[in-house]
Each structure stands twice: as structure tokens, then as C-alpha cells.
Scaffold this motif. Structure first.
Motif, PDB file in Angstrom:
ATOM      1  N   ASN A  41      33.082  44.204  39.517  1.00  0.00           N
ATOM      2  CA  ASN A  41      32.782  44.419  38.138  1.00  0.00           C
ATOM      3  C   ASN A  41      32.184  46.057  37.941  1.00  0.00           C
ATOM      4  O   ASN A  41      31.668  46.537  36.963  1.00  0.00           O
ATOM      5  CB  ASN A  41      31.884  43.630  37.429  1.00  0.00           C
ATOM      6  CG  ASN A  41      32.319  42.255  37.526  1.00  0.00           C
ATOM      7  OD1 ASN A  41      33.221  41.904  36.507  1.00  0.00           O
ATOM      8  ND2 ASN A  41      31.916  41.298  38.427  1.00  0.00           N
ATOM      9  N   SER A  65      38.148  36.865  44.322  1.00  0.00           N
ATOM     10  CA  SER A  65      37.633  38.414  44.175  1.00  0.00           C
ATOM     11  C   SER A  65      38.654  39.111  45.001  1.00  0.00           C
ATOM     12  O   SER A  65      39.171  40.231  44.587  1.00  0.00           O
ATOM     13  CB  SER A  65      36.011  38.616  44.574  1.00  0.00           C
ATOM     14  OG  SER A  65      35.392  38.182  43.769  1.00  0.00           O
ATOM     15  N   GLU A  74      41.837  39.495  43.432  1.00  0.00           N
ATOM     16  CA  GLU A  74      42.152  40.232  42.305  1.00  0.00           C
ATOM     17  C   GLU A  74      42.321  41.838  42.925  1.00  0.00           C
ATOM     18  O   GLU A  74      42.928  42.597  42.193  1.00  0.00           O
ATOM     19  CB  GLU A  74      41.080  39.914  41.602  1.00  0.00           C
ATOM     20  CG  GLU A  74      40.987  40.968  40.110  1.00  0.00           C
ATOM     21  CD  GLU A  74      39.977  40.534  39.078  1.00  0.00           C
ATOM     22  OE1 GLU A  74      39.546  41.650  38.445  1.00  0.00           O
ATOM     23  OE2 GLU A  74      39.393  39.403  39.158  1.00  0.00           O
ATOM     24  N   LEU A 130      43.808  35.974  35.491  1.00  0.00           N
ATOM     25  CA  LEU A 130      42.797  35.501  34.616  1.00  0.00           C
ATOM     26  C   LEU A 130      42.641  34.159  34.515  1.00  0.00           C
ATOM     27  O   LEU A 130      41.734  33.351  34.460  1.00  0.00           O
ATOM     28  CB  LEU A 130      42.961  36.284  33.528  1.00  0.00           C
ATOM     29  CG  LEU A 130      41.433  36.168  32.301  1.00  0.00           C
ATOM     30  CD1 LEU A 130      40.154  36.441  33.067  1.00  0.00           C
ATOM     31  CD2 LEU A 130      41.985  36.848  31.107  1.00  0.00           C
ATOM     32  N   TRP A 185      41.321  32.008  37.375  1.00  0.00           N
ATOM     33  CA  TRP A 185      39.653  32.249  37.565  1.00  0.00           C
ATOM     34  C   TRP A 185      39.114  31.031  36.340  1.00  0.00           C
ATOM     35  O   TRP A 185      38.193  30.408  36.830  1.00  0.00           O
ATOM     36  CB  TRP A 185      39.405  33.797  36.962  1.00  0.00           C
ATOM     37  CG  TRP A 185      39.208  34.795  37.847  1.00  0.00           C
ATOM     38  CD1 TRP A 185      39.841  35.871  37.710  1.00  0.00           C
ATOM     39  CD2 TRP A 185      38.109  34.970  38.792  1.00  0.00           C
ATOM     40  NE1 TRP A 185      39.487  36.502  38.803  1.00  0.00           N
ATOM     41  CE2 TRP A 185      38.636  36.132  39.697  1.00  0.00           C
ATOM     42  CE3 TRP A 185      37.247  34.109  39.472  1.00  0.00           C
ATOM     43  CZ2 TRP A 185      37.550  36.577  40.719  1.00  0.00           C
ATOM     44  CZ3 TRP A 185      36.400  34.581  40.519  1.00  0.00           C
ATOM     45  CH2 TRP A 185      36.760  35.820  41.234  1.00  0.00           C
ATOM     46  N   ASP A 232      34.446  37.462  33.392  1.00  0.00           N
ATOM     47  CA  ASP A 232      35.745  37.686  33.740  1.00  0.00           C
ATOM     48  C   ASP A 232      36.680  38.352  32.734  1.00  0.00           C
ATOM     49  O   ASP A 232      37.585  39.238  32.728  1.00  0.00           O
ATOM     50  CB  ASP A 232      36.263  36.301  34.256  1.00  0.00           C
ATOM     51  CG  ASP A 232      35.799  36.119  35.575  1.00  0.00           C
ATOM     52  OD1 ASP A 232      35.385  36.761  36.346  1.00  0.00           O
ATOM     53  OD2 ASP A 232      35.547  34.831  35.835  1.00  0.00           O
TER      54      ASP A 232
END
Length: 575
Positions: free
Chosen positions: A229, A462, A465, A512, A515, A528
Motif C-alpha cells: 500500500n 500480495s 498482485e 480485486l 481478494w 483493498d
């Protein structure tokens, strides 16, 4: 309340219990000049802040789930209005005066930070030899509170972005806010150092001996969260750093972990022995179990669900605070929102075992995650099979993937009032769910589940992504498939696994969505959505895009501002 912790300080194993009074200021209770007399005094002081940390998860859960697209708190037959607070969370219309959860998050995190600061300062005055510790053991103890403090600061950075950085016990009053980049750097450096000092999980099947401690892998996992993030927090992306740390965790650099065979193993009564769990807060019936609380998972089911679960003596109580956001309108037509609709998101791929109706199977085992339709139970007095009813209005519940005023309407009927909004629901509105099991009163492992804060799939997702953002869709898909395949029967894998291992299409939108499936109701959905640029711009059930993005972080509430004149309100909130 008492609190049970299983601690291994390097080679030693200890058990301790403490006491919590939530009406008091917690950060002034640990230290005194005469407190530290024995080895156990040091261990007790070190892990005292962990009790408070476990308690503090409730406000984070509300802020990260009820502001997002997957969970809702509709008004039900006059219940759950509460002055419109759930509307303000859902519509992102909160102000500096009415967001009590934000104030609880701020105060709760700083109380924990000050507890950690006090212990860190106290232990810095001693040598390991004074209490019979080795250097490794003593450094591990100090690093426990440093890692916990970093966890608190990461929450504050995410929720508020602009917060004071306090590293000593006496600094809290009237500290100005640190730049987010400064706070980011502090968290990063602390966690890097802690990965050297903390205990390492060596060998599979050893979780129970270290559950409740920060380990090398747990600290490294917080680095993964921080780096994933980073662009949101500081404006500079750190996906490559995130990928390196995540890969190291998967390669066993920081300890030995592996995926469980089933999705629910990380949440069940024996999850302290689950090698998927990287960090969890120990819990036990008769001691502390804050995740079985109203702000988290006890209130994800109907108000009278105790007779359905046969857990009337458990003491947790049930209520309808949380439900899944609906997939259908009040004509029975499927919505076409890109976001939200979590039940439909699970339905997308056939055979998902998580979609099974929740049942206790006996012998401390369960299946399924959702409650829907009629809920039957056996009356213990008469032996008759009955249907669960609404708490006050005289109708049998039939839980639907829709929000409206159904009352006692037959399952194939739809109400004439077609206004499906948060203010217009009843006790049939929305599927309910059970993440941590509610075992019956005669089950010896009732309320024995530890609270899982970090588990291995978070690291895998993670890394996936990061690969996706770097253009490696194949690598990302394979990582996700390694987790997803346990949720579907083997014969369905060709249709549910992402290409090239199956026929399902993978892209950023699907990342997404995945997740949302894997981490449904695990206190992270808002985070997210913000990272994917959807929290303020996205549209989901009864929620239009925001006028701007100032609600991506929360306000500093007025009482906090008034207590410290050096604080500056976050942008968009006035004073």
C-alpha cells in the motif's frame, strides 16, 4: 476480563493471564521502579500490551468493512438505525463529530503504542543477565513490543495518514503530526530490524508453541502490507520490494509455513496448530475472545441464532449487525454492479465449498460459511423441528440475497415496495455468515478459535498482485490458483482455475474480486478498494461514487483535536 497467552521466549515457554478494565486509561498500568523482580515479571510486562491489542480489533473491523462494498448494516423492522450511523458509514457521509469508531481506533492504537513504549523503555534499562535471559531471548522480548507498536502505527497510517509519531512513554501530549513518509520509514525500519531479532518458526507443526508472539515471518508480513500500500500512503509505489519480501516468506527465509488443506482451518478451534497462520491472538472460552464480540463476528447472524447453534450458554450473544450486501433487486433481478454483491462473487465459480450452508458437524468440526433460506432447529424441550423467527415481529426468517421488507412472504414472492436501500430492510435482508465457528454448548472446543491476524494466503495474494501490476499475469494466476484450488472440487478445476491452469480469465478486476472472496469479512476490504482506486470512485448497492476522495482516510474527531492544539485536521473535513 482474563486473558490467556501462550508464550515462547526463544527457548522458554510460559503461560500468563492478565486483567483488563476498559473504563480506565490502559497505558499507565504496566511499569514501576519495583515491578521487575523476576523473569516472569519481564515476560508479563512484555505481553501486557498484546491483550489491549487484541481488544482493539473491533473498531478497525467496522471502519474497514462497513465503509466498503461487501458488508452492510440495514435497518431491520426499526432495529439498527442508531441515529443514522450505519448510513453514514455506508454512504461515506461521516463528519468529525459522529464517527465514534474513528475515535476508538485512534485512542485504542495510541493506548497500545504507549504501553509498548513504556515496556521498551523499561527493558532498555536492564541487562539480560539480571533476569537470567540470554541476549537472543531478551532481544526477542524487546522486539515483541517494537513489532506490536509497528502494527499499531501501520493501522494509524492507513486510517488517518497524518498522525503523531511517539516513541517514548512521556512524549504523547501535544505532539505534532509526522509526515506520512516519515511514519512509513519508521515502520519499515522497525520491522526490518525485528525480522532479525524475533524468534523464527523452525519446522512445521510448531505453531502452538509460538502462537501469540510476533515472529520473523509475522514482522516480514507487516512489511508486505506496508509495501503493498506504499503508493497510497506516500505517493511512491514499492511493489518490487513487496514482491521480494513476500517471495522470501514463501521460500521459508523467515520460517516454515504452508497452506492448510481447507479454507476454514485457519479459523477453527485448533488453528493454533495450523501452519497457515503466521500471527494470531490466542483465545479461549473463559478467557479473552474479542473476535467473538459484537463488533466482529458474534453479530454476523440472526438475533435469535443461539437456538439454531445451540450456544445459548456461550455468553457471546448474537445479533444482525453484519450481512452480505445484496446481489438481487426487489424484482428478483440480478444487479450488474462491478463491486459488492459478495454472494454472487462467490457464485461465479461452481462448487465453492464456502457456499455451503453453515452446519456444525459434531466432533468440533463445521462446514460452509453462509446462512440463507429457512433456518431449522430442534426445540430441546419438545423435540419438534422449528424455524428461526424474527426477534420481535411474528414471522419465520427466510434469509435472502436481497434487501427489502419481506416479513413472512413466501420464498418465491417479492414485495410491492421496491425501494431496496439501507433504511428499508427487515430481518430477512441479506445472507448471514460464520467465519469463526459457533459450536454448541456441549462441544468441548466452543469458543476455542484463536483470532487469525495474518495468514499465508495474504502473502501469496500480495505477491500475485505485485506480479499482476508488473505485467506477469501468468505468474499471478498460478499463485492465486495455489490457494483457490482447495475451495472447489477437483472435477471443477478446469472451469474455476485461472488460465493457463484452467479456463477462467484473470485480470485486474478479477484480482480485486479474488481478494474479496478469499478475505471476505477479514477487516481489510476498504484497504483493498482504496489501493485499487475504487473506494471513492466505485459504485455498489445503494452507494454512488463520492464527490471527491477525502473519505479515503478518516477525520481526526473533534474531541481528539480539542485535546491537542498541535493537530491539523485531515483534508476535506474542516476543523
Amino acid at each position: 476480563m482474563k486473558f490467556l497467552y501462550h508464550i515462547a521466549a526463544a527457548a522458554s515457554l510460559a503461560m500468563l493471564s492478565g486483567c483488563t478494565n476498559l473504563d480506565e486509561t490502559l497505558y499507565d498500568q504496566v511499569g514501576s521502579e519495583n515491578y521487575y523482580n523476576t523473569k516472569m515479571d519481564v515476560i508479563r510486562a512484555t505481553f501486557r500490551p498484546f491483550e489491549h491489542a487484541f481488544w482493539s480489533i473491533g473498531s478497525r473491523h467496522v471502519l474497514n468493512e462497513l465503509t466498503a462494498d461487501q458488508l452492510i448494516t440495514p435497518t431491520r423492522d426499526g432495529w439498527w438505525y442508531d441515529g443514522g450511523k450505519w448510513e453514514r458509514l455506508h454512504y461515506h457521509t461521516w463528519t468529525v463529530d459522529d464517527l465514534g469508531e474513528a475515535q476508538t481506533e485512534w485512542n485504542g492504537c495510541y493506548q497500545g503504542i504507549m504501553q509498548c513504549n513504556l515496556v521498551i523503555e523499561d527493558l532498555s534499562r536492564f541487562t539480560p543477565e539480571k533476569f537470567g535471559f540470554t541476549d537472543i531471548e531478551f532481544n526477542n522480548l524487546k522486539a515483541q513490543c517494537r513489532a506490536l507498536r509497528a502494527w499499531f502505527y501501520l493501522r494509524l497510517l492507513d486510517a488517518f495518514r497524518n498522525v503523531p509519531l511517539v516513541t517514548t512513554y512521556s512524549d504523547m501530549p501535544n505532539e505534532p503530526q509526522a509526515d506520512p513518509a516519515v511514519l512509513f520509514s519508521f515502520i519499515e525500519n522497525e520491522l526490518k530490524d525485528c525480522t532479525r531479532l524475533l524468534v523464527r518458526k523452525d519446522g512445521l507443526g510448531t505453531n502452538a508453541s509460538i502462537q501469540g508472539q510476533w515472529t520473523q515471518a509475522a514482522a516480514a508480513s507487516l512489511l508486505v502490507r506496508l509495501y503493498l500500500n506504499a503508493e497510497v500512503y506516500t505517493g511512491s509505489e514499492r511493489y518490487s520490494d513487496c514482491a521480494v519480501v513476500a517471495q522470501d516468506i514463501l521460500d521459508g527465509v523467515y520460517g516454515d509455513y504452508r497452506l492448510a488443506d481447507s479454507w476454514d482451518a485457519a479459523f477453527d478451534w485448533d488453528n493454533d496448530r495450523c501452519d497457515e497462520v503466521i500471527f494470531g491472538f490466542p483465545a479461549s472460552k473463559g478467557y479473552t475472545h474479542w473476535h467473538y464480540d459484537g463488533d466482529t463476528y458474534a453479530w454476523t447472524v440472526p438475533a435469535k441464532a443461539a437456538v439454531f447453534f445451540d450456544d445459548t450458554k456461550s455468553g457471546v450473544g448474537h445479533n444482525t449487525k453484519y450481512a452480505a450486501s445484496p446481489s438481487y433487486d426487489l424484482n428478483g433481478e440480478l444487479y450488474d454492479y462491478e463491486l459488492g454483491m459478495p454472494v454472487q462473487n462467490f457464485r461465479k465459480y461452481p462448487g465453492d465449498v464456502r457456499m455451503k450452508f453453515y452446519r456444525n458437524l459434531g466432533n468440533s468440526r463445521r462446514e460452509g460459511m453462509f446462512l440463507f433460506g429457512y433456518l431449522e432447529y430442534v426445540d430441546p424441550e419438545t423435540g419438534a423441528t422449528k424455524l428461526l423467527r424474527a426477534p420481535e415481529a411474528p414471522y419465520d426468517l427466510y434469509l435472502r440475497d436481497a434487501v427489502g421488507k419481506f416479513q413472512g412472504m413466501a420464498p418465491d414472492k417479492w414485495p410491492s415496495d421496491k425501494n431496496s436501500v439501507l433504511m428499508n430492510g427487515d430481518h430477512n435482508s441479506g445472507w448471514h455468515f460464520v467465519k469463526y465457528p459457533f459450536y454448541s454448548d456441549d462441544d468441548p472446543n466452543q469458543l476455542e478459535s484463536d483470532y487469525t491476524e495474518i495468514r499465508l494466503p495474504e502473502i501469496i495474494y500480495s505477491l500475485a498482485e505485485c506480479k499482476m501490476r508488473n505485467g506477469d499475469l501468468t505468474g499471478a494466476a498460478k499463485l492465486l490458483n495455489s490457494v483457490r484450488k482447495r475451495n472447489y472440487p477437483q472435477e471443477n478445476h478446469n472451469n474455476v482455475l485461472y488460465s493457463p491452469e484452467g479456463n477462467a480469465r484473470f485480470d485486474e478486476k478479477e484480482m480485486l474480486a479474488e481478494w474479496g472472496r478469499e478475505f471476505f469479512a477479514e477487516s481489510r476490504r476498504r484497504i483493498d478498494l482504496v489501493r485499487f482506486g475504487k473506494f471513492n470512485s466505485g459504485k455498489w448497492w445503494d452507494k454512488n461514487p463520492d464527490a471527491d476522495n477525502h473519505t479515503a482516510i478518516f477525520p481526526i474527531t473533534r474531541s481528539i483535536l480539542n485535546s491537542n492544539p498541535d493537530l491539523v485536521q485531515n483534508p476535506g473535513y474542516g476543523r
